[in-house]
Design an enzyme around this catalytic site. Structure first.
Site, mmCIF file in Angstrom:
data_model
loop_
_atom_site.group_PDB
_atom_site.id
_atom_site.type_symbol
_atom_site.label_atom_id
_atom_site.label_comp_id
_atom_site.label_asym_id
_atom_site.label_seq_id
_atom_site.Cartn_x
_atom_site.Cartn_y
_atom_site.Cartn_z
ATOM 1 N N SER A 421 1.480 -2.591 1.913
ATOM 2 C CA SER A 421 1.847 -3.963 2.250
ATOM 3 C C SER A 421 1.446 -4.314 3.673
ATOM 4 O O SER A 421 1.529 -5.471 4.054
ATOM 5 C CB SER A 421 3.344 -4.203 2.050
ATOM 6 O OG SER A 421 4.085 -3.070 2.350
ATOM 7 N N ASN A 492 3.765 -11.919 3.121
ATOM 8 C CA ASN A 492 4.392 -11.400 4.342
ATOM 9 C C ASN A 492 3.935 -12.162 5.582
ATOM 10 O O ASN A 492 4.703 -12.350 6.523
ATOM 11 C CB ASN A 492 4.109 -9.898 4.498
ATOM 12 C CG ASN A 492 4.917 -9.091 3.496
ATOM 13 O OD1 ASN A 492 5.750 -9.643 2.775
ATOM 14 N ND2 ASN A 492 4.674 -7.797 3.437
#
Ligand SMILES: NC(=O)c1ccc[n+]([C@@H]2O[C@H](COP(=O)([O-])OP(=O)(O)OC[C@H]3O[C@@H](n4cnc5c(N)ncnc54)[C@H](O)[C@@H]3O)[C@@H](O)[C@H]2O)c1
Length: 586
Positions: A421, A492
C-alpha cells in the site's frame, strides 16, 4: 426566543432546501429572490424536490400541499420584516453578503436574528455590517439540506450566548444536529472536506486517474456516499471555487489554491449539476443522471488466469486466497512455516463457515472453495501459476527477496503482483527479469468484503499485463481502478492528508474528536469520522502512510501532525491497544 416565521434570502441550491426543511417542520417561510423569474425558478426547485419526496412515498399529497402552502416567494426584502430569523443563502461573495446584511438590518425587528449559510466567509465581517453584531450567527447547512443532518452554528467574537441557544433550539426543531464552532474559514467540515476535494480535482487534472476511478475509489475504498468529483458537481463548482479561495485567503496554504481546472469550468459556465455540466455531463440542468458515463474498464477481454499463487499468510493473503478460490481459481498459498500456512488456511475456513452459518453459502460450496486452496512452503510449487500476488509484511528488503525468488521459480509469462500500500512497485519490478509483467494490485482490508482493487501500473508494466490483471480482478468480482505507481495511489493519497488535517484541527484546539467525527458523519455522510477511522486503522499505520507520502511529495500537507507522533510514541495506537483518540478500556 420562539421562532415562528423564517425568512430565506436566495432560493438556489441551498436556499430552496432550507425553505423545504423549515416548511416540513411546520414553519411559515418567505423567501426572497432578485427577480420574478427567479422567484418562479426557486418555487419550481422547491416543488420539484417536494414532488420527488411524494414519488418516493416519503410524503403524502396532502402533506406536500400543506408544506407548499407555508412557503411564499417575493422580490421585496421588506417582506421578511416580520420574521424572527432570516438565513441568507446568496452566492458566496463577501461584498454581496455584507450589502445584504446592511439592508436586512434596516428592515428587521430589533430582536430578530440574522444568520448566514456561508460555507467559508468570516461571519464577523457580515455581523459588523449591521447595528446588531451580537444577533448575527452562522447557520451552516449541508447539501442537500433536506437530507444532511448537520448544522454548524458559527459564533463570532460578538455573538450573544442567547442567540447561540436560540439557534441551537431552532436547528433541533428542524430535526438537525447542531455543532457549535468558532468563526474561521471552512468551520469544521469544509476545512477538512475542501482540501480533499481540491486534491481529487487536481489528481484528475493531472491525468493520474479517470473521474470514474477517482469517484469509485472513495466510494468503495472508504464507504463515502459519493466520490469527490461527483460531490463537487453537486456542491456547484462556483461555490467550490469560492470556498477554496476563502480558505486560501485565511490560511495561505497552497493546498487551498483552487485547481486550475475549476477556474476553466467556471469560465466555461460548467458549474456542475445545476447547469447540467461539470466534471460530468448530466441529462439536463439539475438532473443527477450522468449522460456521458465511461464504460466500465475490464468488462471485455479475458484474463487467461486460472491458477493463482498467494505469497504470505497474514490477513490480506488469506483474504485474497479466499476471494480467488470463491471465483473458481486454483489457489496455492505459500508461507514460511507449517504453523503459519495452517493458520492462514484456517482463517479462510473460518470466514467461509461464517458465511455458511449466515445462510449466505452452502456447506458443499464452502468445502469446494476450501478444496481449491493448497498450501506450500516452496516457491517452486508456484511454478505453474498464471499470476502470483505477494502479500507479506510492508518491508522493501523482504519483498525484494521474494520478487527475486518468484522471478526464478514462476513460469516466465506469469504476472507477478504486489499488494503493497505504500512502497514503489517499480522497485520490485526492477529486481526481476520481467519488469513488464510486474504491477501492483492493492486490495483493501478485509479483502473478502471490500470491492475495490487499485491496479498500479509502473513505467515498465505492459498494456497487456495491465489489461489481463484488470480482467482477472473483474472475474474475481472486484472493482478495478487504474492508477500509476506513486505513493498513496488513489485512496490513501486522498484519505490520509484529510485524516492528518483532522488531527491538526484538534491539536490547535479548534474542535474535539467527538465534534469533528459528528461533523464528517452528519455533514458529509461518511460512515465514520476521521478519529474513529484512525483508531481502527491504527495510529502507527496512519503515521507510516503519512511518512511515506511525505517522503514522496515533501509537502507540509503530508508531514504527520506532531500529536500523531506523540500518540504513537506513547503506545496509543487505537483500538488494538485499547486507547487511541478514544479510550476503549471500559
Ligand atoms: N452548494 C453547497 O453545497 C453549499 C452548502 C452549504 C452552504 N453553501 C453556501 O450557501 C450559499 C448559497 O449557495 P448555493 O449553492 O445555494 O448557490 P446558488 O447559486 O445555487 O443559489 C444562490 C441564489 O441566490 C440568489 N441571489 C443572488 N443574489 C441575491 C440577492 N441579492 N437577493 C436574493 N437572492 C439572491 C440567486 O438568484 C440564486 O438563486 C453560499 O454562501 C454557499 O457557500 C453552499
Amino acid at each position: 426566543m420562539e421562532i415562528s416565521k423564517l425568512g430565506v434570502i436566495g432560493a438556489g441550491t441551498m436556499g430552496s432546501g432550507i425553505c423545504e426543511v423549515a416548511a416540513r417542520a411546520g414553519l411559515d417561510v418567505v423567501f426572497v429572490e432578485q427577480t420574478p423569474e427567479e422567484v418562479s425558478a426557486g418555487r419550481e426547485r422547491i416543488e420539484r424536490s417536494i414532488e420527488r419526496a411524494v414519488e418516493k412515498n416519503k410524503l403524502n399529497r396532502e402533506g406536500a400541499d400543506e408544506m407548499l402552502g407555508r412557503i411564499s416567494g417575493t422580490t421585496e426584502l421588506a417582506d421578511v420584516g416580520d420574521c424572527n430569523l432570516v438565513i441568507e443563502a446568496v452566492p458566496e461573495h463577501l461584498d454581496l453578503k455584507k450589502d445584504l446584511f446592511e439592508r436586512l438590518d434596516a428592515v428587521m425587528a430589533d430582536d430578530a436574528i440574522l444568520a448566514t449559510n456561508t460555507s467559508s466567509l468570516p461571519v464577523i465581517d457580515m455581523a459588523v455590517a449591521t447595528k446588531r453584531p451580537e444577533r448575527v450567527i452562522g447557520f451552516h447547512f449541508f447539501n442537500p439540506a433536506q437530507v444532511m443532518q448537520l448544522v454548524e452554528l458559527v459564533r463570532t467574537v460578538a455573538t450573544d450566548q442567547a442567540v447561540v441557544d436560540d439557534a441551537k433550539a431552532f436547528a433541533e426543531r428542524l430535526g438537525k444536529t447542531p455543532v457549535v464552532c468558532r468563526d474561521r474559514a471552512g468551520f469544521i467540515a469544509n476545512l477538512l472536506l475542501f482540501p480533499y476535494l481540491n486534491s481529487a480535482a487536481r489528481m484528475f487534472d493531472q491525468g493520474y486517474a479517470s473521474r470514474e476511478d477517482i469517484d469509485a475509489s472513495m466510494q468503495l475504498g472508504c464507504g463515502h456516499p459519493m466520490g469527490p468529483l461527483a460531490l463537487l458537481d453537486l456542491i456547484g463548482l462556483d461555490s467550490a471555487y469560492e470556498i477554496c479561495e476563502a480558505l486560501w485567503r485565511q490560511f495561505r496554504d497552497d493546498q487551498d489554491v483552487p485547481t486550475p481546472l475549476l477556474k476553466q469550468f467556471l469560465v466555461a459556465g460548467y458549474l456542475g449539476r445545476k447547469t447540467g455540466r461539470g466534471f460530468y455531463r448530466y441529462e439536463a440542468p439539475e438532473s443527477s443522471k450522468v449522460a456521458d458515463a465511461a464504460p466500465p474498464v475490464g468488462t471485455e477481454g479475458t484474463a487467461n488466469i486460472t491458477t493463482v499463487g498467494v505469497v504470505g499468510t497474514g490477513l490480506m493473503a488469506s483474504g485474497i486466497a479466499e476471494v480467488a478460490a470463491k471465483a473458481g481459481n486454483t489457489v496455492i498459498l505459500r508461507g514460511r512455516s507449517e504453523a503459519s500456512i495452517k493458520k492462514s488456511k484456517g482463517a479462510v475456513e473460518k470466514s467461509l463457515s461464517k458465511a455458511v452459518s449466515k445462510g449466505k453459502l452452502e456447506q458443499a460450496a464452502a468445502d469446494e472453495i476450501l478444496g481449491r486452496i493448497t498450501t506450500s512452503l516452496e516457491f517452486s510449487d508456484l511454478a505453474e501459476c498464471d499470476i502470483v500476488v505477494e502479500a507479506v509484511a510492508e518491508d522493501l528488503p523482504v519483498k525484494v527477496e521474494i520478487f527475486k525468488e518468484l522471478d526464478r521459480s514462476v513460469k516466465p509469462d506469469a504476472i507477478l503482483a504486489s499488494t503493497t500500500s505504500s512502497l514503489s512497485v517499480v522497485d520490485l519490478a526492477a529486481v526481476t527479469d520481467r519488469p513488464d509483467r510486474v504491477l501492483g494490485l492493492h486490495f483493501f482490508n478485509p479483502a473478502p468484503i471490500m470491492k475495490l482493487v487499485e491496479i498500479v501500473r509502473t513505467v515498465a508494466t505492459s498494456d497487456n499485463v495491465e489489461e489481463r490483471s484488470i480482467s482477472w480482478i473483474r472475474s474475481i468480482k472486484k472493482h478495478p481502478v487504474r492508477c500509476r505507481d506513486r505513493a498513496g495511489f488513489i485512496v490513501n493519497f486522498l484519505l490520509f492528508p484529510y485524516l492528518n488535517d483532522a488531527i491538526r484541527m484538534h491539536e490547535e484546539g479548534y474542535s474535539t474528536p467527538e465534534d469533528i467525527d459528528a461533523a464528517m458523519k452528519l455533514g458529509c455522510g461518511h460512515p465514520m469520522g476521521p478519529f474513529a477511522l484512525m483508531d481502527i486503522v491504527g495510529l502507527d499505520v496512519t503515521l507510516a502512510i503519512l511518512n511515506s507520502l511525505h517522503q514522496e511529495f515533501r509537502e507540509r500537507r503530508y508531514a504527520p501532525a506532531p500529536l500523531l507522533e506523540h500518540m504513537v510514541s506513547a503506545g496509543y495506537l487505537g483500538r488494538k491497544t485499547g486507547r487511541g483518540f478514544y479510550d476503549y478500556s471500559q
